[in-house]
Design a protein around this motif. Structure first.
Motif, PDB file in Angstrom:
ATOM      1  N   GLU A  35      23.723  31.204 101.239  1.00  0.00           N
ATOM      2  CA  GLU A  35      24.036  31.169 101.696  1.00  0.00           C
ATOM      3  C   GLU A  35      24.941  29.853 102.237  1.00  0.00           C
ATOM      4  OE1 GLU A  35      20.515  30.468 101.405  1.00  0.00           O
ATOM      5  OE2 GLU A  35      19.772  32.922 102.164  1.00  0.00           O
ATOM      6  N   LEU A  36      25.226  29.020 101.721  1.00  0.00           N
ATOM      7  CA  LEU A  36      25.934  28.233 101.622  1.00  0.00           C
ATOM      8  C   LEU A  36      27.191  28.678 100.841  1.00  0.00           C
ATOM      9  CD1 LEU A  36      26.819  25.595 101.958  1.00  0.00           C
ATOM     10  CD2 LEU A  36      26.132  24.560  99.683  1.00  0.00           C
ATOM     11  N   THR A  37      26.948  29.775  99.477  1.00  0.00           N
ATOM     12  CA  THR A  37      27.960  29.709  98.423  1.00  0.00           C
ATOM     13  C   THR A  37      28.088  31.602  99.360  1.00  0.00           C
ATOM     14  OG1 THR A  37      26.267  29.924  96.637  1.00  0.00           O
ATOM     15  CG2 THR A  37      28.138  30.823  96.137  1.00  0.00           C
ATOM     16  N   ILE A  42      32.897  32.980 102.249  1.00  0.00           N
ATOM     17  CA  ILE A  42      33.649  33.534 103.292  1.00  0.00           C
ATOM     18  C   ILE A  42      34.794  33.166 103.306  1.00  0.00           C
ATOM     19  CG2 ILE A  42      33.584  34.219 105.650  1.00  0.00           C
ATOM     20  CD1 ILE A  42      30.982  35.755 104.134  1.00  0.00           C
ATOM     21  N   THR A  43      34.695  31.689 104.201  1.00  0.00           N
ATOM     22  CA  THR A  43      35.750  31.406 104.710  1.00  0.00           C
ATOM     23  C   THR A  43      36.806  30.686 103.721  1.00  0.00           C
ATOM     24  OG1 THR A  43      34.024  29.008 105.302  1.00  0.00           O
ATOM     25  CG2 THR A  43      36.660  28.024 105.550  1.00  0.00           C
ATOM     26  N   ALA A  44      36.778  30.873 101.846  1.00  0.00           N
ATOM     27  CA  ALA A  44      37.656  30.527 101.520  1.00  0.00           C
ATOM     28  C   ALA A  44      38.474  32.034 101.185  1.00  0.00           C
ATOM     29  CB  ALA A  44      37.780  30.439  99.968  1.00  0.00           C
ATOM     30  N   GLU A  96      32.439  21.910 103.396  1.00  0.00           N
ATOM     31  CA  GLU A  96      31.704  23.240 103.197  1.00  0.00           C
ATOM     32  C   GLU A  96      33.107  23.508 103.007  1.00  0.00           C
ATOM     33  OE1 GLU A  96      29.404  22.017 105.200  1.00  0.00           O
ATOM     34  OE2 GLU A  96      28.106  21.938 103.514  1.00  0.00           O
ATOM     35  N   TYR A  97      33.976  23.524 104.855  1.00  0.00           N
ATOM     36  CA  TYR A  97      34.975  24.046 105.130  1.00  0.00           C
ATOM     37  C   TYR A  97      36.487  23.089 103.943  1.00  0.00           C
ATOM     38  CZ  TYR A  97      40.315  24.848 107.115  1.00  0.00           C
ATOM     39  OH  TYR A  97      40.760  25.319 107.109  1.00  0.00           O
ATOM     40  N   LEU A  98      36.211  22.123 103.410  1.00  0.00           N
ATOM     41  CA  LEU A  98      37.465  21.470 102.632  1.00  0.00           C
ATOM     42  C   LEU A  98      37.026  21.645 100.902  1.00  0.00           C
ATOM     43  CD1 LEU A  98      38.616  19.048 103.447  1.00  0.00           C
ATOM     44  CD2 LEU A  98      36.962  16.953 101.953  1.00  0.00           C
ATOM     45  N   PHE A  99      35.744  22.177 100.642  1.00  0.00           N
ATOM     46  CA  PHE A  99      35.273  22.595  99.552  1.00  0.00           C
ATOM     47  C   PHE A  99      35.901  24.250  99.635  1.00  0.00           C
ATOM     48  CE2 PHE A  99      32.738  24.455  95.711  1.00  0.00           C
ATOM     49  CZ  PHE A  99      33.132  23.806  94.945  1.00  0.00           C
ATOM     50  N   VAL A 105      43.443  25.727  97.003  1.00  0.00           N
ATOM     51  CA  VAL A 105      44.275  25.748  96.388  1.00  0.00           C
ATOM     52  C   VAL A 105      44.738  25.710  94.639  1.00  0.00           C
ATOM     53  CG1 VAL A 105      45.293  23.317  96.361  1.00  0.00           C
ATOM     54  CG2 VAL A 105      44.576  24.244  98.189  1.00  0.00           C
ATOM     55  N   LEU A 106      43.333  24.463  94.315  1.00  0.00           N
ATOM     56  CA  LEU A 106      43.239  24.681  92.652  1.00  0.00           C
ATOM     57  C   LEU A 106      43.259  26.111  91.641  1.00  0.00           C
ATOM     58  CD1 LEU A 106      40.578  22.442  91.714  1.00  0.00           C
ATOM     59  CD2 LEU A 106      42.573  22.147  91.929  1.00  0.00           C
ATOM     60  N   GLY A 107      42.840  27.591  92.663  1.00  0.00           N
ATOM     61  CA  GLY A 107      42.898  28.471  92.021  1.00  0.00           C
ATOM     62  C   GLY A 107      44.432  28.636  91.985  1.00  0.00           C
ATOM     63  N   PHE A 108      45.418  29.003  92.635  1.00  0.00           N
ATOM     64  CA  PHE A 108      46.210  30.010  93.551  1.00  0.00           C
ATOM     65  C   PHE A 108      47.462  28.638  92.153  1.00  0.00           C
ATOM     66  CE2 PHE A 108      44.667  32.305  96.646  1.00  0.00           C
ATOM     67  CZ  PHE A 108      45.849  33.379  96.383  1.00  0.00           C
TER      68      PHE A 108
END
Length: 123
Positions: A35-37, A42-44, A96-99, A105-108
């Motif tokens: 659920e958390l993941t 989804i937020t990402a 969670e939003y910050l993560f 950011v790190l991916g792109f």
């Protein structure tokens, strides 16, 4: 394996480590706390429509010469903001939003850094 491919793998270990870590977080998160993941990813996914965040991430990855500074700076900013959330200073943010922002950011930035340094290789 070609010599160019070996060169890319050796020089871009940090980029591939970041991308692999995002993948591992997704896979392990599905088994431990789905659920958390799901909510984090989804937020990402929703953050991808925030073009200023994508432009900042690509700019960091493509134009900062020392990519380690980008990675450690992003992680330090995440930790600092997470501490401020726990202290109650940032009441409008969640960890969670910050993560999710950190993942985007790190991916792109990692992909932009890979492209910047290794676009001249031909396979």
């Amino acid at each position: 394996m070609s010599d160019q491919f070996k060169t890319i793998l050796l020089k871009a270990k940090l980029n591939f480590a970041i991308l692999a870590a995002i993948l591992v977080i997704a896979v392990l998160g599905k088994f431990t706390n789905p659920e958390l993941t799901n909510s984090i990813f989804i937020t990402a996914d929703q953050l991808l429509s925030e073009l200023y965040l994508i432009f900042v991430a690509i700019t960091l990855g493509a134009f900062i010469p020392n990519f380690k500074l980008v990675v450690f700076g992003a992680i330090a900013a995440f930790i600092g903001a997470a501490v401020l959330i726990q202290m109650g200073i940032f009441t409008y943010l969640t960890t969670e939003y910050l993560f999710s922002v950190l993942i985007v950011v790190l991916g792109f930035a990692s992909i932009a850094n890979l492209y910047r340094h290794y676009r001249e290789f031909k396979f």
